[in-house]
Scaffold this motif. Structure first.
Motif, PDB file in Angstrom:
ATOM      1  N   UNK A 183      33.682  79.206  40.286  1.00 28.47           N
ATOM      2  CA  UNK A 183      33.692  79.567  41.913  1.00 28.47           C
ATOM      3  C   UNK A 183      34.807  81.023  41.998  1.00 28.47           C
ATOM      4  N   UNK A 184      35.577  81.245  41.044  1.00 30.29           N
ATOM      5  CA  UNK A 184      36.368  82.526  41.256  1.00 30.29           C
ATOM      6  C   UNK A 184      35.405  83.645  40.602  1.00 30.29           C
ATOM      7  N   UNK A 185      34.412  83.264  40.016  1.00 32.40           N
ATOM      8  CA  UNK A 185      33.854  84.656  39.529  1.00 32.40           C
ATOM      9  C   UNK A 185      34.121  85.133  38.227  1.00 32.40           C
ATOM     10  N   UNK A 186      35.272  84.784  37.457  1.00 30.40           N
ATOM     11  CA  UNK A 186      35.773  85.380  36.558  1.00 30.40           C
ATOM     12  C   UNK A 186      35.221  84.698  35.251  1.00 30.40           C
ATOM     13  N   UNK A 187      34.311  83.766  35.143  1.00 28.65           N
ATOM     14  CA  UNK A 187      33.856  83.311  34.020  1.00 28.65           C
ATOM     15  C   UNK A 187      32.295  82.590  34.152  1.00 28.65           C
ATOM     16  N   UNK A 188      31.722  82.702  33.186  1.00 26.41           N
ATOM     17  CA  UNK A 188      30.296  81.716  33.375  1.00 26.41           C
ATOM     18  C   UNK A 188      29.894  80.999  32.199  1.00 26.41           C
ATOM     19  N   UNK A 189      29.095  80.069  32.372  1.00 24.60           N
ATOM     20  CA  UNK A 189      28.585  79.073  31.446  1.00 24.60           C
ATOM     21  C   UNK A 189      27.380  79.408  31.169  1.00 24.60           C
ATOM     22  N   UNK A 190      26.930  79.148  29.757  1.00 22.32           N
ATOM     23  CA  UNK A 190      25.624  79.627  29.249  1.00 22.32           C
ATOM     24  C   UNK A 190      25.092  78.045  28.746  1.00 22.32           C
ATOM     25  N   UNK A 191      24.189  77.642  29.295  1.00 26.77           N
ATOM     26  CA  UNK A 191      23.589  76.249  28.433  1.00 26.77           C
ATOM     27  C   UNK A 191      22.264  76.690  28.044  1.00 26.77           C
ATOM     28  N   UNK A 192      22.078  76.469  26.699  1.00 24.40           N
ATOM     29  CA  UNK A 192      20.937  76.638  25.695  1.00 24.40           C
ATOM     30  C   UNK A 192      20.419  75.220  25.161  1.00 24.40           C
ATOM     31  N   UNK A 193      19.323  75.496  24.444  1.00 23.25           N
ATOM     32  CA  UNK A 193      18.978  74.063  23.689  1.00 23.25           C
ATOM     33  C   UNK A 193      19.526  73.372  22.799  1.00 23.25           C
ATOM     34  N   UNK A 194      20.702  74.052  22.507  1.00 26.86           N
ATOM     35  CA  UNK A 194      21.874  73.489  21.332  1.00 26.86           C
ATOM     36  C   UNK A 194      22.544  72.352  22.154  1.00 26.86           C
ATOM     37  N   UNK A 195      23.610  71.780  21.362  1.00 25.32           N
ATOM     38  CA  UNK A 195      24.377  70.765  21.902  1.00 25.32           C
ATOM     39  C   UNK A 195      25.945  71.193  22.163  1.00 25.32           C
ATOM     40  N   UNK A 196      25.997  72.399  22.156  1.00 28.01           N
ATOM     41  CA  UNK A 196      27.510  73.171  22.620  1.00 28.01           C
ATOM     42  C   UNK A 196      27.223  74.065  23.809  1.00 28.01           C
ATOM     43  N   UNK A 197      27.947  73.708  24.597  1.00 27.35           N
ATOM     44  CA  UNK A 197      27.857  74.843  25.829  1.00 27.35           C
ATOM     45  C   UNK A 197      29.054  76.155  25.400  1.00 27.35           C
ATOM     46  N   UNK A 198      28.745  77.089  25.959  1.00 32.14           N
ATOM     47  CA  UNK A 198      29.324  78.339  25.638  1.00 32.14           C
ATOM     48  C   UNK A 198      30.060  78.975  27.102  1.00 32.14           C
ATOM     49  N   UNK A 199      31.221  79.308  26.906  1.00 35.14           N
ATOM     50  CA  UNK A 199      31.897  80.012  27.972  1.00 35.14           C
ATOM     51  C   UNK A 199      32.044  81.388  27.796  1.00 35.14           C
ATOM     52  N   UNK A 200      31.768  82.251  28.628  1.00 33.82           N
ATOM     53  CA  UNK A 200      31.881  83.840  28.568  1.00 33.82           C
ATOM     54  C   UNK A 200      32.821  84.304  29.808  1.00 33.82           C
ATOM     55  N   UNK A 201      33.368  85.436  29.575  1.00 35.55           N
ATOM     56  CA  UNK A 201      34.119  86.110  30.732  1.00 35.55           C
ATOM     57  C   UNK A 201      33.338  86.859  31.646  1.00 35.55           C
ATOM     58  N   UNK A 202      33.524  87.527  32.728  1.00 35.86           N
ATOM     59  CA  UNK A 202      32.905  88.301  33.467  1.00 35.86           C
ATOM     60  C   UNK A 202      32.195  89.493  32.763  1.00 35.86           C
ATOM     61  N   UNK A 203      32.565  89.965  31.799  1.00 37.37           N
ATOM     62  CA  UNK A 203      32.014  90.869  31.108  1.00 37.37           C
ATOM     63  C   UNK A 203      31.167  90.591  29.992  1.00 37.37           C
ATOM     64  N   UNK A 204      30.801  89.318  29.859  1.00 42.13           N
ATOM     65  CA  UNK A 204      30.078  88.982  28.788  1.00 42.13           C
ATOM     66  C   UNK A 204      30.699  88.309  27.421  1.00 42.13           C
ATOM     67  N   UNK A 205      32.077  88.613  27.457  1.00 46.16           N
ATOM     68  CA  UNK A 205      32.653  88.388  26.055  1.00 46.16           C
ATOM     69  C   UNK A 205      32.961  86.779  26.002  1.00 46.16           C
ATOM     70  N   UNK A 206      32.581  86.221  24.687  1.00 47.10           N
ATOM     71  CA  UNK A 206      32.599  84.785  24.629  1.00 47.10           C
ATOM     72  C   UNK A 206      34.147  84.331  24.395  1.00 47.10           C
ATOM     73  N   UNK A 207      34.447  83.286  25.216  1.00 42.32           N
ATOM     74  CA  UNK A 207      35.842  82.855  25.258  1.00 42.32           C
ATOM     75  C   UNK A 207      36.024  81.343  24.548  1.00 42.32           C
ATOM     76  N   UNK A 208      34.781  80.552  24.582  1.00 41.26           N
ATOM     77  CA  UNK A 208      35.038  79.273  23.899  1.00 41.26           C
ATOM     78  C   UNK A 208      33.388  78.770  23.575  1.00 41.26           C
TER      79      UNK A 208
END
Length: 603
Positions: A183-208
């Protein structure tokens, strides 16, 4: 003091005057859609049927057409269309779009009802665009595809080539299923065909990268993460630290962005089919955050209250969609009373949360080619937009604008390929559709849209290269030093010190190289295998691994401590009993000599 008097006195202006760049009034003509009929006659027809003769007499007395008559007449001769460049040229500035203001036939008849008069094509994916997201400000677009890539597009930073500023593979050879901005636009989630969700910051750098569960545990509540393929995700509308994920392991898990080792809560979805498990194909939060909704592969639709214990759903609809088909999307209305579902059984259904037994309206002739095909509400909640594929081979898909009351088609738009995912941003009033050929189609209107795709045409033509530019390109490249400006001055500032220290601890931002290997496979990835740590603990250390000098030093310490007692005992035995005096004396001499030898070597 007016401008003429100031000019006569010679003080009309001071310093260097910046030259104002004049924008071409017809700059949007190149992006205008000419394959579909103009939207103005359609809106005029609606106005004549619904409002009577009073609305048909509305356009002539508009105040903006009462300006300079000669210029407006010339513009009308050049372009008779009311929504063409003539009306834009008559206005000095671009009209801004207010999301709260009603537009369309009920407001001003000269404005298009849908922002579809112009388009911008973003082509960089090689396969179908399966996921799409826009940040809350509408400045960036995030796209995911079956070519395993995620791409970030920035309207303000793009040039005429219309290329993304970043592209990467989040999960190697896995399709991208869902993308969501916080909601604040500072990060986004990527859901793929794996079992693990990935979190990225606004510029596309992986955070978790969130943990995956143990696939050998039967009870899904006892696993720390998902054990099946992920399908969808959703952020909490009021909390940017909480999100949910749906998976094929028949669970919806609530996560905290600060804890990637374990989820907060597990919602186990039980099916009435044999095996009691089903795949969660879509999930979402209500706008007020009170409900969590989930659609499953067995055709059921569930609703849970967020303040409950999630043991069983509060509301359930059996056979909401056909059994064995994947529901592509689940969307709440702005008021939270309606739910829109797009099923894999080629249907679009509208549900009321207050009477959650059967759908209010159903449309069953909307063909879906991909399981991630979605349907959305318009910003004013009066229309529904979805993509429809061709029912026969060789046909062409279209973008459908449906009425919310009866789901009748009010507008059908051909976009060249079949739309899969659609997003309508309320702030910029622009529609972005992901097509099956890998193209992003951005639809807008110069009159009712704001920024977004219009920024590319507002920049004007590219600057011609000069001799100075060419000389700078041939010159030696500059050496970039962190913390130093182009003039060679060190940047200093207390507000940025904490940020710089934090970036130095980050191995990605500081570009720290790999740590050296301190042993055979220890501390690094060289020489280490998946079973090495197991093999190392199977065989314990033996005497071959012990240090001889350390053993000698320990023996010497014990011997020196025992030496006075042994010598005194030998003398007492020899004086009192005289038994074995020669043997004891000889052993004592050997013991004393060995201690002397050890002391000599130790020194």
């Amino acid at each position: 003091m007016d401008a003429e008097m100031m000019a006569a006195m010679g003080i009309a202006g001071f310093g260097k005057q910046t030259k104002k760049r004049q924008l071409d009034a017809a700059r949007f003509d190149k992006a205008k859609r000419d394959v579909a009929p103009a939207p103005v006659p359609a809106s005029a027809a609606v106005g004549e049927q619904g409002a009577g003769p009073s609305r048909s007499m509305g356009p002539p007395p508009l105040p903006q057409s009462a300006g300079p008559a000669t210029e407006s007449d010339n513009d009308q001769e050049a372009g008779p269309d009311a929504s063409g460049p003539g009306s834009e040229g008559s206005a000095g500035e671009e009209p801004e779009f207010d999301p709260d203001e009603d537009f369309g036939p009920s407001g001003q008849p000269d404005l298009p009802e849908f922002p579809i008069t112009h388009e911008l094509l973003l082509k960089d994916h090689t396969k179908v665009v399966s996921a799409l997201a826009l940040d809350p400000s509408g400045a960036r677009v995030l796209s995911g595809s079956h070519d395993y890539d995620c791409k970030l597009w920035d309207f303000g930073g793009m040039d005429q080539r219309c290329k993304p500023f970043k592209s990467w593979e989040p999960a190697e050879s896995y399709h991208i299923h869902d993308l969501k901005y916080s909601p604040d636009g500072q990060r986004f989630l990527v859901i793929s065909g794996t079992t693990q969700a990935k979190l990225y910051d606004r510029d596309g750098e992986e955070q978790a990268t969130f943990i995956k569960g143990d696939p050998y545990i039967r009870d899904m509540k006892n696993t720390a993460g998902h054990v099946g393929e992920l399908s969808s995700c959703a952020w909490h509308p009021k909390d940017s630290q909480t999100f949910i994920t749906g998976s094929a392991d028949s669970t919806i898990r609530i996560w905290d962005v600060e804890n990637k080792r374990k989820q907060k809560t597990v919602i186990v979805v039980k099916s009435k089919e044999r095996g009691a498990r089903t795949k969660v194909t879509a999930c979402g939060y209500s706008p007020d955050g009170r409900y969590i909704a989930g659609a499953c592969l067995d055709g059921t639709l569930h609703l849970w209250k967020t303040n409950s214990n999630f043991v069983r759903p509060d509301m359930t609809v059996q056979e909401a969609h056909a059994k064995g088909t994947e529901t592509g999307s689940l969307t709440f209305s702005v008021d939270g009373n309606s739910i829109l579902t797009r099923g894999g059984d080629h249907t679009v259904k509208l549900w009321d949360v207050r009477s959650f037994r059967r759908p209010i309206v159903t449309r069953s002739d909307v063909f879906a080619l991909y399981p991630t095909t979605n349907a959305i509400f318009s910003p004013d909640n009066k229309h529904i937009v979805t993509g429809a594929g061709a029912s026969e081979k060789g046909g062409q898909g279209a973008l459908l604008f449906l009425s919310r009351e009866n789901l009748e088609v009010e507008k059908q738009l051909d976009v060249g390929a079949t739309p899969v995912v659609v997003q309508w941003h309320p702030k910029i009033n622009q529609i972005v559709a992901g097509l099956t050929d890998g193209t992003l189609c951005v639809l807008y209107s110069p009159q009712t849209s704001l920024n977004g795709a219009k920024l590319l045409l507002n920049k004007g033509p590219a600057k011609r290269p000069t001799i100075e530019d060419m000389s700078d390109a041939v010159a030696a490249p500059a050496i970039i030093i962190p913390g130093v400006t182009r003039d060679g001055e060190f940047t200093s500032g207390l507000p940025n010190k904490r940020k710089r220290d934090k970036d130095r601890q980050d191995p990605r931002k500081s570009r720290r190289p790999e740590l050296p290997v301190t042993g055979p496979g220890r501390g690094g990835r060289v020489g280490a295998s998946a079973t090495q740590h197991v093999v190392q603990h199977l065989v314990r250390d033996t005497t071959r691994d012990e240090d001889v000098r350390a053993f000698q030093s320990s023996f010497l310490a014990v011997a020196v401590w025992f030496l006075p007692f042994v010598s005194h005992w030998a003398i007492l035995v020899h004086q009192q009993w005289g038994v074995g005096s020669d043997d004891i004396y000889r052993d004592w001499v050997l013991f004393r000599s060995s201690c002397d030898i050890l002391c000599y070597h130790e020194l």
